[in-house]
Write a protein that holds these residues in place. Structure first.
Motif, PDB file in Angstrom:
ATOM      1  N   GLY A 114       0.812  -1.207   0.000  1.00 34.96           N
ATOM      2  CA  GLY A 114       0.000   0.000   0.000  1.00 34.96           C
ATOM      3  C   GLY A 114       0.845   1.256   0.000  1.00 34.96           C
ATOM      4  O   GLY A 114       0.574   2.217  -0.743  1.00 34.96           O
ATOM      5  N   LEU A 115       1.897   1.264   0.819  1.00 36.96           N
ATOM      6  CA  LEU A 115       2.793   2.424   0.870  1.00 36.96           C
ATOM      7  C   LEU A 115       3.574   2.568  -0.429  1.00 36.96           C
ATOM      8  O   LEU A 115       3.789   3.694  -0.912  1.00 36.96           O
ATOM      9  CB  LEU A 115       3.752   2.285   2.057  1.00 36.96           C
ATOM     10  N   LEU A 116       3.984   1.444  -1.013  1.00 32.91           N
ATOM     11  CA  LEU A 116       4.685   1.488  -2.301  1.00 32.91           C
ATOM     12  C   LEU A 116       3.802   2.103  -3.375  1.00 32.91           C
ATOM     13  O   LEU A 116       4.244   2.975  -4.143  1.00 32.91           O
ATOM     14  CB  LEU A 116       5.102   0.073  -2.697  1.00 32.91           C
ATOM     15  N   THR A 117       2.553   1.690  -3.422  1.00 33.70           N
ATOM     16  CA  THR A 117       1.623   2.234  -4.407  1.00 33.70           C
ATOM     17  C   THR A 117       1.407   3.727  -4.208  1.00 33.70           C
ATOM     18  O   THR A 117       1.390   4.503  -5.175  1.00 33.70           O
ATOM     19  CB  THR A 117       0.269   1.499  -4.315  1.00 33.70           C
ATOM     20  N   PHE A 118       1.276   4.133  -2.949  1.00 34.57           N
ATOM     21  CA  PHE A 118       1.045   5.547  -2.656  1.00 34.57           C
ATOM     22  C   PHE A 118       2.232   6.412  -3.082  1.00 34.57           C
ATOM     23  O   PHE A 118       2.063   7.426  -3.773  1.00 34.57           O
ATOM     24  CB  PHE A 118       0.774   5.727  -1.164  1.00 34.57           C
ATOM     25  N   TRP A 119       3.445   6.011  -2.681  1.00 36.55           N
ATOM     26  CA  TRP A 119       4.618   6.830  -3.001  1.00 36.55           C
ATOM     27  C   TRP A 119       4.921   6.810  -4.494  1.00 36.55           C
ATOM     28  O   TRP A 119       5.378   7.829  -5.045  1.00 36.55           O
ATOM     29  CB  TRP A 119       5.828   6.349  -2.208  1.00 36.55           C
ATOM     30  N   ALA A 120       4.665   5.672  -5.159  1.00 36.96           N
ATOM     31  CA  ALA A 120       4.882   5.623  -6.608  1.00 36.96           C
ATOM     32  C   ALA A 120       3.886   6.514  -7.335  1.00 36.96           C
ATOM     33  O   ALA A 120       4.226   7.186  -8.321  1.00 36.96           O
ATOM     34  CB  ALA A 120       4.773   4.180  -7.099  1.00 36.96           C
ATOM     35  N   THR A 121       2.644   6.559  -6.844  1.00 33.85           N
ATOM     36  CA  THR A 121       1.609   7.394  -7.463  1.00 33.85           C
ATOM     37  C   THR A 121       1.912   8.873  -7.293  1.00 33.85           C
ATOM     38  O   THR A 121       1.706   9.675  -8.215  1.00 33.85           O
ATOM     39  CB  THR A 121       0.228   7.067  -6.864  1.00 33.85           C
ATOM     40  N   TRP A 129      13.169  10.187   2.886  1.00 27.19           N
ATOM     41  CA  TRP A 129      12.232  10.643   3.913  1.00 27.19           C
ATOM     42  C   TRP A 129      10.906   9.879   3.860  1.00 27.19           C
ATOM     43  O   TRP A 129      10.174   9.833   4.855  1.00 27.19           O
ATOM     44  CB  TRP A 129      11.970  12.152   3.786  1.00 27.19           C
ATOM     45  N   THR A 130      10.609   9.251   2.728  1.00 26.22           N
ATOM     46  CA  THR A 130       9.375   8.460   2.669  1.00 26.22           C
ATOM     47  C   THR A 130       9.459   7.232   3.574  1.00 26.22           C
ATOM     48  O   THR A 130       8.442   6.754   4.066  1.00 26.22           O
ATOM     49  CB  THR A 130       9.080   8.017   1.225  1.00 26.22           C
ATOM     50  N   ALA A 131      10.676   6.712   3.774  1.00 21.76           N
ATOM     51  CA  ALA A 131      10.840   5.570   4.682  1.00 21.76           C
ATOM     52  C   ALA A 131      10.537   5.977   6.116  1.00 21.76           C
ATOM     53  O   ALA A 131       9.980   5.194   6.895  1.00 21.76           O
ATOM     54  CB  ALA A 131      12.261   5.013   4.572  1.00 21.76           C
ATOM     55  N   VAL A 132      10.899   7.217   6.473  1.00 24.32           N
ATOM     56  CA  VAL A 132      10.617   7.722   7.829  1.00 24.32           C
ATOM     57  C   VAL A 132       9.112   7.795   8.054  1.00 24.32           C
ATOM     58  O   VAL A 132       8.590   7.312   9.072  1.00 24.32           O
ATOM     59  CB  VAL A 132      11.263   9.106   8.025  1.00 24.32           C
ATOM     60  N   ILE A 133       8.398   8.377   7.096  1.00 21.11           N
ATOM     61  CA  ILE A 133       6.942   8.494   7.226  1.00 21.11           C
ATOM     62  C   ILE A 133       6.290   7.114   7.198  1.00 21.11           C
ATOM     63  O   ILE A 133       5.360   6.836   7.977  1.00 21.11           O
ATOM     64  CB  ILE A 133       6.381   9.385   6.094  1.00 21.11           C
ATOM     65  N   SER A 134       6.769   6.239   6.328  1.00 16.70           N
ATOM     66  CA  SER A 134       6.185   4.896   6.213  1.00 16.70           C
ATOM     67  C   SER A 134       6.368   4.100   7.502  1.00 16.70           C
ATOM     68  O   SER A 134       5.429   3.443   7.972  1.00 16.70           O
ATOM     69  CB  SER A 134       6.827   4.146   5.043  1.00 16.70           C
ATOM     70  N   PHE A 139       4.378   1.809  12.557  1.00 12.98           N
ATOM     71  CA  PHE A 139       4.609   1.538  13.981  1.00 12.98           C
ATOM     72  C   PHE A 139       3.873   2.486  14.920  1.00 12.98           C
ATOM     73  O   PHE A 139       4.115   2.459  16.123  1.00 12.98           O
ATOM     74  CB  PHE A 139       6.108   1.590  14.289  1.00 12.98           C
ATOM     75  N   VAL A 140       2.989   3.329  14.403  1.00 17.61           N
ATOM     76  CA  VAL A 140       2.260   4.258  15.264  1.00 17.61           C
ATOM     77  C   VAL A 140       1.385   3.510  16.266  1.00 17.61           C
ATOM     78  O   VAL A 140       1.047   4.044  17.339  1.00 17.61           O
ATOM     79  CB  VAL A 140       1.408   5.224  14.409  1.00 17.61           C
ATOM     80  N   VAL A 202       8.977  -2.986   4.750  1.00 21.32           N
ATOM     81  CA  VAL A 202       8.452  -1.646   4.461  1.00 21.32           C
ATOM     82  C   VAL A 202       9.559  -0.734   3.934  1.00 21.32           C
ATOM     83  O   VAL A 202       9.359   0.008   2.958  1.00 21.32           O
ATOM     84  CB  VAL A 202       7.792  -1.045   5.719  1.00 21.32           C
ATOM     85  N   ALA A 203      10.729  -0.803   4.567  1.00 20.02           N
ATOM     86  CA  ALA A 203      11.839   0.047   4.114  1.00 20.02           C
ATOM     87  C   ALA A 203      12.242  -0.293   2.687  1.00 20.02           C
ATOM     88  O   ALA A 203      12.463   0.598   1.849  1.00 20.02           O
ATOM     89  CB  ALA A 203      13.026  -0.103   5.060  1.00 20.02           C
ATOM     90  N   TYR A 204      12.337  -1.577   2.389  1.00 19.74           N
ATOM     91  CA  TYR A 204      12.747  -1.990   1.051  1.00 19.74           C
ATOM     92  C   TYR A 204      11.706  -1.615   0.004  1.00 19.74           C
ATOM     93  O   TYR A 204      12.048  -1.168  -1.098  1.00 19.74           O
ATOM     94  CB  TYR A 204      12.997  -3.504   1.025  1.00 19.74           C
TER      95      TYR A 204
END
Length: 265
Positions: A114-121, A129-134, A139-140, A202-204
């Motif tokens: 889901g995060l990959l799709t969002f950042w790619a879009t 910095w996207t890894a930090v937000i992801s 982990f929130v 997630v990082a990868y």
């Protein structure tokens, strides 16, 4: 006889659980560059490799930076959300709690996709910095749960008395609420930090190889052969987690931070 059997039973369970760590620790002190156990010779040079080899050192710095920043961001997201959920009793408020817990309850690969799709879009795929937000989003849940437990432990009469005497929300939060929830805040940060330090999927999926953390570095190094440095990194991770959780247990009430008191109530 029963006492002896109980001790033997739990000793065997403890040995079974500790066996992988014992094997990895043995591999990490091999004198030769091989993943063999029992170790052939003894050397701590592979631990030094983590700090002296530029590739491993940069990966360590990337992992620490990612874990520190993402854990801090996760706490910044969770704190106002937990504060809102504690003060606003409404059926629809549970929706926000569900949103906060959902990323961690889903399989990691689903969240990562889901995060990959969002950042790619959005065109930001690969930005560090996207890894930090992801990671913060993923982990929130940890600081949200611990902070929610912290707010639950507060006697509302303290807050009501302060409000009666004219204290505004900011004063109530900084002078009454924050000191009471500080152990829960620190523990939530620590949990998020440790898991972010070890997280790979997630990082990868969000940055690829543009940000090479230690877990990503281990998988990349596997393509060129095995080295005891990989085992040394694993033991370093285990030691860091044991140290952090040990400090929490030593200076805080770990069962209470994990919700034991809430469960008793």
């Amino acid at each position: 006889m029963n006492t002896f059997l109980h001790r033997l039973y739990f000793s065997l369970i403890g040995l079974f659980l500790a066996a992988p760590i014992i094997v990895v620790a043995g591999v990490s002190v091999n004198a030769k560059q091989s993943l063999t156990f029992p170790p052939r010779g003894f050397s701590l040079g592979w631990y030094g490799e983590i700090f002296t080899n530029p590739e491993w050192r940069n990966a360590l710095f990337a992992s620490l930076t990612l874990a520190i920043l993402s854990a801090a961001l996760a706490v910044l997201i969770a704190l106002p959300l937990a504060w809102f959920l504690w003060r606003r009793i409404a059926p629809w408020a549970n929706i926000f709690q569900l949103l906060g817990i959902a990323p961690f309850t889903l399989p990691p690969v689903i969240t990562a996709l889901g995060l990959l799709t969002f950042w790619a879009t959005t065109g930001f795929y690969g930005a560090p910095w996207t890894a930090v937000i992801s990671h913060a989003i993923f982990f929130v849940t940890l600081p949200l749960v611990t902070l929610s437990l912290g707010f639950t432990s507060i006697d509302r009469s303290f807050v009501e008395a302060a409000a009666t005497m004219g204290a505004n929300d900011r004063t109530i939060f900084t002078t009454i609420v924050l000191p009471l929830i500080r152990p829960y805040l620190v523990s939530g940060y620590a949990f998020a930090f440790v898991l972010s330090l070890n997280e790979y999927i997630v990082a990868y999926m969000t940055v690829g190889f543009t940000l090479e953390t230690l877990p990503i570095k281990i998988f990349n190094a596997l393509r060129y052969g095995y080295t005891p440095t990989m085992a040394s990194v694993t033991i370093l991770f285990v030691a860091t987690a044991a140290l952090i959780f040990g400090l929490i247990a030593r200076f805080g009430d770990l069962p209470k931070l994990l919700g034991a008191m809430a469960a008793e109530k």
